[in-house]
Motif scaffolding. Structure first.
Motif, PDB file in Angstrom:
ATOM      1  N   THR A 137       0.845  -1.188   0.000  1.00  0.00           N
ATOM      2  CA  THR A 137       0.000   0.000   0.000  1.00  0.00           C
ATOM      3  C   THR A 137       0.882   1.241   0.000  1.00  0.00           C
ATOM      4  N   PRO A 138       0.754   2.106  -0.994  1.00  0.00           N
ATOM      5  CA  PRO A 138       1.625   3.285  -1.079  1.00  0.00           C
ATOM      6  C   PRO A 138       1.516   4.158   0.169  1.00  0.00           C
ATOM      7  N   LYS A 139       2.653   4.564   0.675  1.00  0.00           N
ATOM      8  CA  LYS A 139       2.654   5.465   1.827  1.00  0.00           C
ATOM      9  C   LYS A 139       3.369   6.777   1.524  1.00  0.00           C
ATOM     10  N   ARG A 140       4.183   6.809   0.468  1.00  0.00           N
ATOM     11  CA  ARG A 140       4.825   8.050   0.024  1.00  0.00           C
ATOM     12  C   ARG A 140       4.165   8.452  -1.291  1.00  0.00           C
ATOM     13  N   VAL A 141       3.178   9.315  -1.162  1.00  0.00           N
ATOM     14  CA  VAL A 141       2.324   9.653  -2.309  1.00  0.00           C
ATOM     15  C   VAL A 141       2.472  11.130  -2.662  1.00  0.00           C
ATOM     16  N   VAL A 142       2.649  11.412  -3.935  1.00  0.00           N
ATOM     17  CA  VAL A 142       2.673  12.781  -4.463  1.00  0.00           C
ATOM     18  C   VAL A 142       1.357  13.003  -5.193  1.00  0.00           C
ATOM     19  N   LEU A 180      -4.629  11.721   5.713  1.00  0.00           N
ATOM     20  CA  LEU A 180      -3.422  11.253   5.041  1.00  0.00           C
ATOM     21  C   LEU A 180      -2.452  12.427   4.900  1.00  0.00           C
ATOM     22  N   HIS A 181      -1.207  12.133   4.621  1.00  0.00           N
ATOM     23  CA  HIS A 181      -0.209  13.194   4.528  1.00  0.00           C
ATOM     24  C   HIS A 181       0.684  12.955   3.312  1.00  0.00           C
ATOM     25  N   PRO A 182       0.353  13.521   2.149  1.00  0.00           N
ATOM     26  CA  PRO A 182       1.199  13.348   0.972  1.00  0.00           C
ATOM     27  C   PRO A 182       2.607  13.877   1.227  1.00  0.00           C
ATOM     28  N   VAL A 183       3.579  13.324   0.514  1.00  0.00           N
ATOM     29  CA  VAL A 183       4.944  13.839   0.659  1.00  0.00           C
ATOM     30  C   VAL A 183       5.201  15.001  -0.291  1.00  0.00           C
ATOM     31  N   GLY A 184       4.350  15.151  -1.303  1.00  0.00           N
ATOM     32  CA  GLY A 184       4.539  16.248  -2.253  1.00  0.00           C
ATOM     33  C   GLY A 184       3.261  16.581  -2.976  1.00  0.00           C
ATOM     34  N   THR A 185       3.219  17.789  -3.546  1.00  0.00           N
ATOM     35  CA  THR A 185       2.047  18.217  -4.309  1.00  0.00           C
ATOM     36  C   THR A 185       2.472  19.115  -5.462  1.00  0.00           C
ATOM     37  N   PHE A 186       1.592  19.237  -6.441  1.00  0.00           N
ATOM     38  CA  PHE A 186       1.842  20.072  -7.619  1.00  0.00           C
ATOM     39  C   PHE A 186       0.505  20.571  -8.135  1.00  0.00           C
ATOM     40  N   LEU A 188      12.050  12.504  -3.445  1.00  0.00           N
ATOM     41  CA  LEU A 188      11.004  12.148  -2.485  1.00  0.00           C
ATOM     42  C   LEU A 188      10.752  10.643  -2.449  1.00  0.00           C
ATOM     43  N   LYS A 189      11.241   9.930  -3.462  1.00  0.00           N
ATOM     44  CA  LYS A 189      11.069   8.480  -3.571  1.00  0.00           C
ATOM     45  C   LYS A 189       9.591   8.081  -3.418  1.00  0.00           C
ATOM     46  N   PRO A 190       8.719   8.643  -4.258  1.00  0.00           N
ATOM     47  CA  PRO A 190       7.287   8.342  -4.123  1.00  0.00           C
ATOM     48  C   PRO A 190       6.954   6.922  -4.545  1.00  0.00           C
ATOM     49  N   ASP A 191       5.953   6.357  -3.877  1.00  0.00           N
ATOM     50  CA  ASP A 191       5.414   5.061  -4.270  1.00  0.00           C
ATOM     51  C   ASP A 191       4.346   5.230  -5.348  1.00  0.00           C
ATOM     52  N   LEU A 192       3.742   6.443  -5.384  1.00  0.00           N
ATOM     53  CA  LEU A 192       2.591   6.665  -6.255  1.00  0.00           C
ATOM     54  C   LEU A 192       2.437   8.164  -6.508  1.00  0.00           C
ATOM     55  N   ALA A 203      -1.561   7.359 -11.187  1.00  0.00           N
ATOM     56  CA  ALA A 203      -2.988   7.036 -11.217  1.00  0.00           C
ATOM     57  C   ALA A 203      -3.776   8.304 -11.523  1.00  0.00           C
ATOM     58  N   GLN A 204      -4.747   8.199 -12.439  1.00  0.00           N
ATOM     59  CA  GLN A 204      -5.536   9.357 -12.843  1.00  0.00           C
ATOM     60  C   GLN A 204      -7.006   9.159 -12.453  1.00  0.00           C
ATOM     61  N   VAL A 205      -7.527  10.114 -11.716  1.00  0.00           N
ATOM     62  CA  VAL A 205      -8.924  10.089 -11.280  1.00  0.00           C
ATOM     63  C   VAL A 205      -9.751  10.943 -12.241  1.00  0.00           C
ATOM     64  N   GLU A 206     -10.841  10.401 -12.743  1.00  0.00           N
ATOM     65  CA  GLU A 206     -11.679  11.171 -13.658  1.00  0.00           C
ATOM     66  C   GLU A 206     -12.432  12.252 -12.899  1.00  0.00           C
ATOM     67  N   TRP A 207     -12.396  13.455 -13.443  1.00  0.00           N
ATOM     68  CA  TRP A 207     -13.011  14.620 -12.805  1.00  0.00           C
ATOM     69  C   TRP A 207     -14.116  15.119 -13.706  1.00  0.00           C
ATOM     70  N   GLY A 208     -15.313  14.596 -13.507  1.00  0.00           N
ATOM     71  CA  GLY A 208     -16.417  15.006 -14.346  1.00  0.00           C
ATOM     72  C   GLY A 208     -17.699  14.328 -13.932  1.00  0.00           C
ATOM     73  N   GLY A 209     -18.791  14.764 -14.523  1.00  0.00           N
ATOM     74  CA  GLY A 209     -20.075  14.165 -14.236  1.00  0.00           C
ATOM     75  C   GLY A 209     -20.665  14.651 -12.935  1.00  0.00           C
ATOM     76  N   LYS A 210     -21.247  13.746 -12.167  1.00  0.00           N
ATOM     77  CA  LYS A 210     -21.914  14.102 -10.919  1.00  0.00           C
ATOM     78  C   LYS A 210     -20.890  14.308  -9.801  1.00  0.00           C
ATOM     79  N   GLY A 211     -21.024  15.434  -9.112  1.00  0.00           N
ATOM     80  CA  GLY A 211     -20.085  15.754  -8.053  1.00  0.00           C
ATOM     81  C   GLY A 211     -20.019  14.701  -6.971  1.00  0.00           C
ATOM     82  N   GLU A 212     -21.164  14.146  -6.583  1.00  0.00           N
ATOM     83  CA  GLU A 212     -21.166  13.149  -5.517  1.00  0.00           C
ATOM     84  C   GLU A 212     -20.450  11.876  -5.939  1.00  0.00           C
TER      85      GLU A 212
END
Length: 339
Positions: free
Chosen positions: A63-68, A82-88, A125-129, A168-177
């Motif tokens: 299970t990834p624990k170092r996530v950007v 959760l606590h990501p190690v990086g963001t953009f 940062l040696k990210p897992d994901l 990993a890419q999350v689709e951002w569209g359609g119904k907000g819920e």
């Protein structure tokens, strides 16, 4: 020209939000997930996999624990403990109102603008994901897999990032819920506690009820817009997941007259056609003082009445949405009908 969409918005008008419910059935992990005091996951004992929006199954041997994470989703992860190690993303954390009050200690800012990702710093940062989002390009929910994920400058940069860690890419569209459920499920698969999510969902339910009541009691029209030197851009509510959700709760959003996907585009010569009782103005681009300098918009009823509020593009998680819906309900209660 980069025109903001959501909290970190993309330049191209054709890149936007649309339909499609999101599936999290591809998310799995084996073994118990422990969570440290800073919210990160620890000691996963088995493999983890996630089928993302592009149909790609992302696999990690633990299970990834170092996530950007893209800032829009990073906010949700932090809200869930959760606590990501990086963001953009489009904005650095210091300039993004959505990060205010959140624990960002130890989260590395990998860039200060869209597509600006320091690859050496990312590798360090040696990210897992790496997690980002992807937009359908039309109202049919079509995904263009020849284009990079959101926040990536181009496909070459995406390939360089994928050489460092799976993406990993999350689709951002359609119904907000539906998007909220997708991001929530992903966070839980990475170790977010069910109790934390449950508390956030309770807050969401309370805020939703309040927003529904405010929308019912006040016959007000609401405009969501972004503006810059080239003109004003009114969001088409059916194409933005958060606005779609608020509409389903009874909020009356103005549907722009100019045709197009996501945006109704008004030149400043035509900006006087924009009407509404309340304006939600993007935290990026022109602000109130700038709008007041535009001759064709300075006499806008909502602007002159002071019924303009910041549209921060609240992250799609239960906690962030609870906070913004509570604010929106209060603004509706305090506003008067102008048109």
């Amino acid at each position: 020209m980069k025109i903001p969409r959501r909290g970190s918005l993309r330049a191209a008008l054709v890149t936007s939000v649309a339909v499609s419910a999101l599936l999290l059935a591809g998310c799995s992990s084996s073994g118990d997930i422990d969570q440290s005091s800073d919210g990160s996951t620890t000691a996963a004992s088995g493999p983890w996999s996630y089928e993302d929006a592009t149909g790609t199954t992302v696999k990690v041997d633990h299970t990834p624990k170092r996530v950007v994470v893209l800032n829009d989703i990073a906010i949700s992860f932090v809200e869930y403990g959760l606590h990501p190690v990086g963001t953009f993303g489009q904005l650095p954390m210091s300039k993004d109102a959505r990060f205010r009050g959140l624990d960002t200690d130890g989260i590395t800012q990998l860039g200060t603008s869209y597509g600006d990702i320091d690859l050496e710093e990312l590798a360090a940062l040696k990210p897992d994901l790496v997690v980002t989002s992807v937009y359908p390009k039309d109202e049919k929910g079509t995904l263009d897999t020849t284009q990079p994920g959101y926040g990536f400058k181009d496909m070459e940069q995406q390939k360089q990032i994928q050489a460092i860690a799976p993406v990993a890419q999350v689709e951002w569209g359609g119904k907000g819920e539906d998007v909220i459920k997708e991001i929530t499920g992903l966070a839980e698969s990475l170790g977010a506690r069910e109790s934390t999510v449950a508390k956030a969902e309770d807050r969401f339910d309370t805020a939703r009820d309040r927003l529904q009541q405010a929308a019912k009691e006040h016959d007000l029209s609401v405009v969501s817009m972004y503006a810059d030197g080239d003109g004003a851009y009114v969001t088409r509510p059916s194409d933005e997941p958060t606005l779609q959700m608020y509409s389903s709760f009874g909020v009356d959003f103005v549907d722009p007259k100019p045709k197009g996907f996501y945006w109704g585009i008004y030149s400043w010569e035509n900006a006087g056609q924009i009407t509404g009782d309340v304006i939600l103005l993007s935290q990026q681009g022109y602000q109130v003082a700038d709008l007041e300098k535009q001759p064709t918009f300075a006499d806008n009823a909502a602007l002159t009445a002071g019924q303009v509020h910041s549209w921060t593009f609240p992250a799609l998680d239960y906690a962030s949405q609870a906070d913004y819906m509570t604010k929106l309900a209060g603004w509706l209660d305090d506003s008067k009908q102008l048109s």
